[in-house]
Design a protein around this motif. Sequence first.
Motif, PDB file in Angstrom:
ATOM      1  N   GLY A  94       0.826  -1.168   0.096  1.00 20.99           N
ATOM      2  CA  GLY A  94      -0.099  -0.014   0.001  1.00 20.99           C
ATOM      3  C   GLY A  94       0.752   1.167   0.034  1.00 20.99           C
ATOM      4  O   GLY A  94       1.432   1.926  -0.980  1.00 20.99           O
ATOM      5  N   GLU A  95       1.040   1.880   1.100  1.00 22.46           N
ATOM      6  CA  GLU A  95       1.877   3.092   1.385  1.00 22.46           C
ATOM      7  C   GLU A  95       3.198   3.029   0.345  1.00 22.46           C
ATOM      8  O   GLU A  95       3.365   4.117  -0.071  1.00 22.46           O
ATOM      9  CB  GLU A  95       2.335   3.200   2.698  1.00 22.46           C
ATOM     10  CG  GLU A  95       1.157   4.190   3.273  1.00 22.46           C
ATOM     11  CD  GLU A  95       0.402   3.390   4.412  1.00 22.46           C
ATOM     12  OE1 GLU A  95      -0.058   2.418   4.395  1.00 22.46           O
ATOM     13  OE2 GLU A  95       0.376   3.973   5.704  1.00 22.46           O
ATOM     14  N   LEU A  96       4.125   2.193   0.376  1.00 17.93           N
ATOM     15  CA  LEU A  96       5.306   2.071  -0.274  1.00 17.93           C
ATOM     16  C   LEU A  96       5.125   1.608  -1.404  1.00 17.93           C
ATOM     17  O   LEU A  96       6.238   1.741  -2.312  1.00 17.93           O
ATOM     18  CB  LEU A  96       6.218   1.190   0.548  1.00 17.93           C
ATOM     19  CG  LEU A  96       6.492   1.200   1.904  1.00 17.93           C
ATOM     20  CD1 LEU A  96       7.587   0.090   2.401  1.00 17.93           C
ATOM     21  CD2 LEU A  96       6.983   2.675   2.423  1.00 17.93           C
ATOM     22  N   ARG A 136      10.505 -20.693  -0.528  1.00 11.87           N
ATOM     23  CA  ARG A 136      10.037 -19.423  -0.961  1.00 11.87           C
ATOM     24  C   ARG A 136       8.697 -19.212  -1.108  1.00 11.87           C
ATOM     25  O   ARG A 136       8.123 -19.820  -1.715  1.00 11.87           O
ATOM     26  CB  ARG A 136      11.022 -18.831  -2.107  1.00 11.87           C
ATOM     27  CG  ARG A 136      12.562 -19.150  -2.076  1.00 11.87           C
ATOM     28  CD  ARG A 136      13.320 -18.658  -3.223  1.00 11.87           C
ATOM     29  NE  ARG A 136      13.039 -17.151  -3.250  1.00 11.87           N
ATOM     30  CZ  ARG A 136      13.726 -16.325  -2.591  1.00 11.87           C
ATOM     31  NH1 ARG A 136      14.945 -16.388  -1.612  1.00 11.87           N
ATOM     32  NH2 ARG A 136      13.390 -14.975  -2.740  1.00 11.87           N
ATOM     33  N   TYR A 137       8.344 -17.842  -0.656  1.00  8.59           N
ATOM     34  CA  TYR A 137       7.085 -17.597  -0.832  1.00  8.59           C
ATOM     35  C   TYR A 137       6.989 -15.953  -1.355  1.00  8.59           C
ATOM     36  O   TYR A 137       7.935 -15.208  -1.168  1.00  8.59           O
ATOM     37  CB  TYR A 137       6.235 -17.590   0.723  1.00  8.59           C
ATOM     38  CG  TYR A 137       6.091 -18.895   1.428  1.00  8.59           C
ATOM     39  CD1 TYR A 137       6.996 -19.696   1.766  1.00  8.59           C
ATOM     40  CD2 TYR A 137       4.894 -19.441   1.406  1.00  8.59           C
ATOM     41  CE1 TYR A 137       6.738 -20.745   2.364  1.00  8.59           C
ATOM     42  CE2 TYR A 137       4.383 -20.526   1.762  1.00  8.59           C
ATOM     43  CZ  TYR A 137       5.415 -21.314   2.435  1.00  8.59           C
ATOM     44  OH  TYR A 137       5.279 -22.764   2.983  1.00  8.59           O
ATOM     45  N   ALA A 138       5.805 -15.599  -1.795  1.00  9.91           N
ATOM     46  CA  ALA A 138       5.470 -14.338  -2.286  1.00  9.91           C
ATOM     47  C   ALA A 138       4.117 -13.987  -2.338  1.00  9.91           C
ATOM     48  O   ALA A 138       3.162 -14.832  -2.420  1.00  9.91           O
ATOM     49  CB  ALA A 138       6.508 -13.994  -3.508  1.00  9.91           C
ATOM     50  N   ILE A 139       3.963 -12.453  -2.270  1.00  9.44           N
ATOM     51  CA  ILE A 139       2.574 -11.811  -2.468  1.00  9.44           C
ATOM     52  C   ILE A 139       2.892 -10.739  -3.336  1.00  9.44           C
ATOM     53  O   ILE A 139       3.853  -9.934  -3.390  1.00  9.44           O
ATOM     54  CB  ILE A 139       1.782 -11.398  -1.231  1.00  9.44           C
ATOM     55  CG1 ILE A 139       0.267 -11.287  -1.502  1.00  9.44           C
ATOM     56  CG2 ILE A 139       2.431 -10.610  -0.350  1.00  9.44           C
ATOM     57  CD1 ILE A 139      -0.285 -11.047  -0.252  1.00  9.44           C
ATOM     58  N   LEU A 140       1.617 -10.700  -4.332  1.00  8.46           N
ATOM     59  CA  LEU A 140       2.069  -9.651  -5.391  1.00  8.46           C
ATOM     60  C   LEU A 140       0.518  -8.478  -5.171  1.00  8.46           C
ATOM     61  O   LEU A 140      -0.207  -8.897  -4.352  1.00  8.46           O
ATOM     62  CB  LEU A 140       1.550 -10.171  -6.540  1.00  8.46           C
ATOM     63  CG  LEU A 140       2.628 -11.178  -7.288  1.00  8.46           C
ATOM     64  CD1 LEU A 140       2.072 -11.583  -8.698  1.00  8.46           C
ATOM     65  CD2 LEU A 140       3.845 -10.682  -7.074  1.00  8.46           C
ATOM     66  N   ALA A 141       1.073  -7.246  -5.495  1.00  7.26           N
ATOM     67  CA  ALA A 141      -0.031  -6.219  -5.312  1.00  7.26           C
ATOM     68  C   ALA A 141      -1.349  -6.577  -5.951  1.00  7.26           C
ATOM     69  O   ALA A 141      -2.322  -6.057  -5.570  1.00  7.26           O
ATOM     70  CB  ALA A 141       0.667  -4.844  -5.773  1.00  7.26           C
ATOM     71  N   THR A 142      -1.245  -7.580  -6.974  1.00 10.78           N
ATOM     72  CA  THR A 142      -2.594  -7.938  -7.590  1.00 10.78           C
ATOM     73  C   THR A 142      -3.216  -8.973  -6.862  1.00 10.78           C
ATOM     74  O   THR A 142      -4.461  -9.479  -7.457  1.00 10.78           O
ATOM     75  CB  THR A 142      -2.100  -8.212  -9.013  1.00 10.78           C
ATOM     76  OG1 THR A 142      -1.214  -9.221  -8.945  1.00 10.78           O
ATOM     77  CG2 THR A 142      -1.921  -6.955  -9.950  1.00 10.78           C
ATOM     78  N   ASP A 143      -2.548  -9.543  -6.112  1.00 11.82           N
ATOM     79  CA  ASP A 143      -3.522 -10.788  -5.270  1.00 11.82           C
ATOM     80  C   ASP A 143      -4.196 -10.282  -4.281  1.00 11.82           C
ATOM     81  O   ASP A 143      -4.033  -8.929  -3.882  1.00 11.82           O
ATOM     82  CB  ASP A 143      -2.300 -11.648  -4.391  1.00 11.82           C
ATOM     83  CG  ASP A 143      -1.315 -12.345  -5.275  1.00 11.82           C
ATOM     84  OD1 ASP A 143      -1.696 -12.673  -6.385  1.00 11.82           O
ATOM     85  OD2 ASP A 143      -0.091 -12.633  -4.891  1.00 11.82           O
ATOM     86  N   PRO A 144      -5.188 -10.926  -3.663  1.00  6.81           N
ATOM     87  CA  PRO A 144      -6.073 -10.387  -2.796  1.00  6.81           C
ATOM     88  C   PRO A 144      -5.201  -9.866  -1.477  1.00  6.81           C
ATOM     89  O   PRO A 144      -4.349 -10.608  -1.010  1.00  6.81           O
ATOM     90  CB  PRO A 144      -6.962 -11.700  -2.399  1.00  6.81           C
ATOM     91  CG  PRO A 144      -6.844 -12.638  -3.497  1.00  6.81           C
ATOM     92  CD  PRO A 144      -5.364 -12.258  -4.012  1.00  6.81           C
ATOM     93  N   MET A 145      -5.769  -8.778  -1.115  1.00  2.00           N
ATOM     94  CA  MET A 145      -4.724  -8.128   0.111  1.00  2.00           C
ATOM     95  C   MET A 145      -5.082  -9.004   1.429  1.00  2.00           C
ATOM     96  O   MET A 145      -6.526  -9.326   1.607  1.00  2.00           O
ATOM     97  CB  MET A 145      -5.379  -6.494   0.219  1.00  2.00           C
ATOM     98  CG  MET A 145      -4.159  -5.715   1.010  1.00  2.00           C
ATOM     99  SD  MET A 145      -2.777  -5.594   0.346  1.00  2.00           S
ATOM    100  CE  MET A 145      -2.840  -3.874  -0.505  1.00  2.00           C
TER     101      MET A 145
END
Length: 181
Positions: free
Chosen positions: A122-124, A171-180
């Motif tokens: 969000g902010e960053l 290794r894991y990741a989350i994208l800005a386009t994934d559900p928040m």
Amino acid sequence: MYPVEILGPRLVLRDYRIDDAEEFHALLVHPRRVPGPLEIAAPTVDMVVAELTLRQTAAQEPDRKDYQLAMTLDGRIIGSCSLSGFEPRHFRAELGYMVHPDLHGHGYASEAARLMVRFGLGELGLHRIEATTAPDNAASQRVLEKIGMSYEGLARHHVLVGGHTWRDSLRYAILATDPMP
Ligand SMILES: CC(C)(COP(=O)(O)OP(=O)(O)OC[C@H]1O[C@@H](n2cnc3c(N)ncnc32)[C@H](O)[C@@H]1OP(=O)(O)O)[C@@H](O)C(=O)NCCC(=O)NCCS
């Protein structure tokens, strides 16, 4: 962005201050806390003061790249949560966290990680937040799954433990386009 203060349902994530050194030191050297593979095993209070001083200076740079925040509950430091390893060109950073050994299993890491991911995406304005964990760290894997991060695979010999033993990482990741989360 400095100073940072992120309010959650129970926790406040905030920048460390130099006068946190004794409290933070007590947490770092707690007998049941296992230091991370890249940490100094038994820092002195003076080393913690030096580290917090460096962090405070770096945090005030206009292009701040490291958010190592104190995880506080009712004003007490109960752990740390971080976004580090920034790759500004790729809008990417790495999530980390640890909780006081007496306070595991109360959902604090999940709450802090969720707050930090929302802050980063969000902010960053980050696009991707990554996390790595040891294959035997079931609690950390559960935290990452609970906050909606996706498992992306096994990085072989990702970390050199104690200068002599190679350890794999998940290794894991989350994208800005994934559900928040
Ligand atoms: C990993 C760590 C941060 C988790 O902190 P925490 O505040 O206890 O985490 P939470 O309470 O938010 O969630 C832990 C989850 O793992 C589960 N869990 C704990 N131990 C487990 C185990 N051995 N097997 C399976 N699940 C386990 C808990 O039940 C909980 O899931 P639930 O809410 O579905 O019941 C904490 O153990 C810690 O500080 N470890 C040392 C530092 C570390 O490993 N950091 C992560 C580096 S990647």
